[in-house]
Motif scaffolding. Structure first.
Motif, PDB file in Angstrom:
ATOM      1  N   GLN A  17       7.491  -0.235  -0.127  1.00  0.00           N
ATOM      2  CA  GLN A  17       6.517   0.766  -0.563  1.00  0.00           C
ATOM      3  C   GLN A  17       7.051   2.178  -0.354  1.00  0.00           C
ATOM      4  N   PHE A 112      -2.752  -1.383   2.745  1.00  0.00           N
ATOM      5  CA  PHE A 112      -1.406  -0.971   2.317  1.00  0.00           C
ATOM      6  C   PHE A 112      -1.338   0.499   1.927  1.00  0.00           C
ATOM      7  N   LYS A 119       0.663   1.116   9.805  1.00  0.00           N
ATOM      8  CA  LYS A 119       0.996  -0.280   9.472  1.00  0.00           C
ATOM      9  C   LYS A 119       2.097  -0.806  10.378  1.00  0.00           C
ATOM     10  N   TYR A 132       3.158  -7.452   9.699  1.00  0.00           N
ATOM     11  CA  TYR A 132       3.569  -6.635   8.552  1.00  0.00           C
ATOM     12  C   TYR A 132       5.069  -6.790   8.341  1.00  0.00           C
TER      13      TYR A 132
END
Length: 366
Positions: A17, A112, A119, A132
């Motif tokens: 990401q 997310f 996270k 995660y």
């Protein structure tokens, strides 16, 4: 600081990401698949628009709550054909509230979207994969998939730890609990249907899985936008190592592809509030290959992120699994050697997804 090998990834973890949001024009070499594994228009990626080229859609309403015996028989037959010919099917009117399904997807989407530092508190290790993560397998230098994920245990209760589940958004833990409880109930109903369709006693597969001591876990997949989607995959081709998977896909963004034949990949078009059910390797083994676990993969795109919730219903880890004696005969001998699920899943946890090479390696010598 050194740590035991089973607690450490072979290289520093990069969150996909973060790569996506950095605006890079090209993906790093670590994510570029060999040409033979890349998505291709020749693989019929647009096949989902053809009703003949999509996995079966099955309405469970009459079977789970109706009194029409002919409708029940027809539904059982549809499931039987799907398990033998596709290894995949979608189900609607399954008993899980649509509002709960929508909320589960939304809560995970919100997770997310949190800053990476929040996270990172849940960062996982290859010992259990719980938490995660951003890679499967511990081979140094391996080509990686374009996804981040969150993995958690629900069953057995000895492994369940809600404190390891996301605390944000505030509704997350409550929703995870309710969603998992309802999906486990649905899995139990499907196990009875699969047993009967194999000609076995209704409770056979559930007992083979450990009765009330089955395993159940969730993997939430997040596939960020990708600047070069034709060069990589969100998840490499594999069959699921466990028993049965119920996937709640993104309702608006297709991505799951199922292998149909040698070189034909069908892109699945999700039906609203449907679960995608697929047979895992352990049920292929127990059914002596009457039911098939089928290779599948995930493609990504440059315009839209995608999320999905995979719920894995698995045998108890220490039970030995082998083909059901009722499905073995002189004409059809046992195709697979006995193995526990704990032994079996070590393969994908160390090597990552690699087609159907693991289940094929179990085949008994002739």
């Amino acid at each position: 600081m050194n740590c035991p090998e089973e607690d450490c990834w072979p290289e520093p973890i990069t969150r996909v990401q973060s790569l996506s949001e950095s605006g890079l024009p090209c993906i790093p070499e670590r994510y570029v698949k060999p040409p033979s594994e890349r998505p291709s228009s020749s693989n019929k990626m647009d096949g989902c628009d053809d009703p003949e080229d999509n996995i079966p859609l099955i309405d469970l309403g009459g079977l789970l709550g109706g009194k029409d015996e002919e409708l029940k028989r027809q539904t059982m037959d549809q499931i039987s054909v799907a398990c033998r010919e596709w290894g995949f099917f979608q189900v609607v009117n399954h008993g899980v509230r649509p509002e709960l399904m929508t909320q589960a997807l939304e809560d995970w989407r919100q997770f997310f979207k949190l800053p990476v530092e929040e996270k990172q508190v849940y960062a996982n290790s290859p010992r259990t994969y719980e938490g995660y993560g951003s890679r499967l397998g511990i081979d140094k230098g391996a080509i990686l998939d374009w996804n981040d994920y969150f993995y958690l245990h629900y069953l057995p209760r000895s492994l369940k730890d809600p404190n390891k589940w996301p605390a944000l958004p505030l509704s997350a833990r409550e929703v995870i609990e309710e969603y998992s409880f309802e999906v486990v109930k649905l899995c139990g109903k499907l196990m009875k249907i699969l047993s009967v369709n194999l000609g076995l006693e209704e409770g056979y597969l559930q007992r083979a899985f450990g009765g009330e001591e089955t395993g159940a876990c969730m993997r939430v997949n997040f596939y960020p936008k990708c600047p070069q989607p034709g060069l990589t995959l969100g998840l490499s081709s594999h069959s699921d190592p466990g028993g049965m998977t119920l996937l709640l896909p993104d309702a608006y963004v297709p991505g799951l592809q199922v292998r149909r034949g040698e070189r034909h990949w069908v892109t699945i078009k999700p039906f609203p509030h449907a679960f995608i059910v697929n047979i895992g390797d352990q049920i292929q083994v127990l059914s002596n290959a009457e039911y098939k676990s089928v290779e599948h993969r995930v493609i990504v795109n440059s315009g839209t992120e995608r999320i999905s919730i995979a719920f894995f219903y698995n045998p108890r880890g220490d039970l030995v699994l082998e083909p059901a004696k009722e499905l073995v005969s002189e004409d059809r001998p046992a195709l697979y050697q006995p193995m526990t699920f704990n032994e079996y899943r070590t393969y994908i946890r160390t090597r990552g997804p690699r087609g159907k090479s693991q289940v094929e390696s179990l085949k008994s010598p002739r």
